[in-house]
Write an enzyme that holds these catalytic residues in place. Structure first.
Site, short mmCIF file in Angstrom:
data_model
loop_
_atom_site.label_atom_id
_atom_site.label_comp_id
_atom_site.label_asym_id
_atom_site.label_seq_id
_atom_site.Cartn_x
_atom_site.Cartn_y
_atom_site.Cartn_z
N LYS A 83 0.82 -1.20 0.00
CA LYS A 83 0.00 0.00 0.00
C LYS A 83 0.86 1.27 0.00
O LYS A 83 2.07 1.21 0.19
CB LYS A 83 -0.93 -0.01 1.21
CG LYS A 83 -1.92 -1.17 1.20
CD LYS A 83 -2.89 -1.02 0.04
CE LYS A 83 -3.93 -2.11 0.01
NZ LYS A 83 -3.41 -3.43 -0.34
C1 LIG Z 1 -9.53 -2.05 -1.78
C2 LIG Z 1 -8.93 -2.88 -0.68
N1 LIG Z 1 -9.66 -3.13 0.42
C3 LIG Z 1 -9.18 -3.86 1.43
C4 LIG Z 1 -7.92 -4.41 1.38
C5 LIG Z 1 -7.46 -5.28 2.50
O1 LIG Z 1 -6.32 -4.83 3.15
P1 LIG Z 1 -5.32 -5.86 3.91
O2 LIG Z 1 -4.47 -6.47 2.87
O3 LIG Z 1 -4.60 -4.94 4.84
O4 LIG Z 1 -6.17 -6.83 4.63
C6 LIG Z 1 -7.12 -4.17 0.26
C7 LIG Z 1 -5.76 -4.76 0.18
O5 LIG Z 1 -5.27 -5.16 -0.83
C8 LIG Z 1 -7.64 -3.40 -0.81
O6 LIG Z 1 -6.92 -3.17 -1.91
#
Ligand SMILES: Cc1ncc(COP(=O)(O)O)c(C=O)c1O
Length: 423
Positions: free
Chosen positions: A207
């Site tokens: 991210k």
């Molecule tokens: C749009 C979106 N929502 C939620 C997530 C979930 O995040 P995490 O990987 O921290 O669980 C991601 C991660 O790729 C994402 O791109």
């Protein structure tokens, strides 16, 4: 908040190579080290208490305070991941069995799975040329059972919030903003995350800013804040939170998604860098796009508020999947990265949708037996999304890129355009 200034040349790779599109992790340095060391020296790794009762652990609480200030919400809550944040936010909204949640068919895995995990039914919607939820879809798909709409601000671009907020209000449903891919982005001068009833962020490695794993929930609503806290801490509501908002909600069975102090330390140092990352990527993306603006064979992504986007990925649609493959081949030949930075999928092609299963037979929101995939969960039900997702090219931009990389990339795309569209 300490201002972070982007180093003059953060790039460690050869001058002749267009670099990988790396984001926040590539700026990990003294700021992260100092905060992590502070946590270790205190020997207070748990956010709610440490060895010295007179000096409560400060990292997660400071992250929450600075994030809420940046986004412009009353409350922020650190959690273990963006996926956990989605479950916490859905739990705070009271989504459960019998409830439907509308989400873009083109989105990340946990946008769908988090809804199933809390017992709700995901209802897939079309995206438009912003690659975010298409205006009109909330109205089209809303039923008496719809509890919320999940809007994903896809890769640094705020969705069409004027239209989507109005539709959600009109439908009388909650709006959950997924800002995992767009921290720091804004819409009409306000940060994403401050428009819906509740919003989430992710600090996973890929991210914009990262603590490896980690996430956050933000909201202006005191009731949702208390419920989110309870959802993430086994139903408990500790004094730390009660000082910000007195307890008023009944306890219920929650999960355990508490953020650790070490995670909070890294996420805090990174949060202080988010605007520098965004400004760098945006400046370079604008330079790239300006050089390609006159090419009739490229159709640019619709950006509902161009002033507020982050510039991490530039999208162009070309005439066909075959043309897309030629562009990709030419870019790869020139050693230019042209893959999306974050995995995004047509949910109806994922294995968990193809099976329609949850962890136990009684836990799936979909009918057991009968025809599956049912209407609304098959590729042919999403003609607009299908038309968009097989013929775009993407140019990711990160903190190692420089102006001359944009010029190199633009030249390759221009050459390929001329090859495919002879005068
Ligand atoms: C749009 C979106 N929502 C939620 C997530 C979930 O995040 P995490 O990987 O921290 O669980 C991601 C991660 O790729 C994402 O791109």
């Amino acid at each position: 908040m300490n201002a972070f200034v982007m180093p003059a040349n953060p790039r460690p790779v050869s001058d002749r190579t267009v670099p990988a599109p790396v984001l926040g992790w590539a700026l990990i340095g003294r700021e992260e080290e100092e905060l992590v060391l502070e946590v270790l020296r205190r020997k207070a790794l748990f956010r709610y208490y440490g060895p010295d009762p007179a000096s409560p652990p400060p990292m997660v609480s400071t992250l929450e305070r600075e994030l809420a200030t940046m986004i412009g919400t009353r409350f922020a809550l650190g959690v273990t991941s963006g996926s956990a944040a989605l479950e916490v936010a859905l739990g705070a909204l009271g989504v459960g069995p019998g409830d439907e949640v509308i989400l873009p068919a083109w989105s990340w895995v946990s946008c769908f799975t988090a809804i199933v995990r809390v017992g709700g039914k995901p209802v897939l919607a079309e995206v438009d040329r912003s690659l975010c939820l298409a205006p009109g879809e909330i109205t089209r798909l809303r039923t008496a059972r719809t509890k919320a709409a999940l809007v994903v601000h896809f890769q640094g671009v705020a969705a069409d919030l004027d239209a989507l907020v109005a539709e959600a209000r009109q439908a009388g449903i909650a709006l959950l903003e997924d800002c995992a891919e767009s921290p720091g982005a804004s819409y009409r001068g306000r940060r994403v995350g401050s428009f819906g009833d509740i919003a989430i962020f992710s600090f996973q490695q890929q991210k914009t800013i990262t603590s490896g794993e980690g996430g956050a929930v933000v909201t202006n609503d005191p009731r949702l804040y208390e419920r989110a806290v309870r959802m993430h801490d086994l139903g408990q509501y500790r004094d730390f939170h009660a000082r910000q908002k007195p307890a008023a909600e009944p306890a219920f069975c929650g999960s355990q998604f508490r953020m650790a102090e070490l995670t909070g330390a890294v996420a805090l140092a990174q949060l202080r860098k988010v605007d520098a990352v965004r400004a760098h990527c945006r400046r370079l993306s604008l330079r790239l796009r300006a050089q390609l603006a006159d090419l009739p064979g490229l159709q640019a992504r619709h950006i509902p508020d161009p002033e507020g986007e982050s510039g991490f990925e530039t999208y162009y649609w070309v005439a066909s999947t075959e043309q897309r493959d030629v562009y990709r081949a030419r870019l790869k030949d020139a050693k230019i990265p042209c893959e999306q930075m974050t995995g995004t999928y047509a949910q109806y092609r994922r294995a968990y949708v193809e099976t329609g299963l949850a962890h136990a037979p009684g836990a799936t929101p979909f009918p057991v037996g009968g025809v599956w995939p049912a209407q609304g969960y098959r590729a042919e039900d999403f003609p607009r999304t299908e038309d968009l997702i097989h013929r775009f090219i993407v140019i990711p931009v990160g903190v190692w890129h420089r102006e001359d990389d944009m010029d190199t990339i633009a030249a390759v795309i221009r050459r390929t355009h001329d090859e495919l569209n002879p005068k």
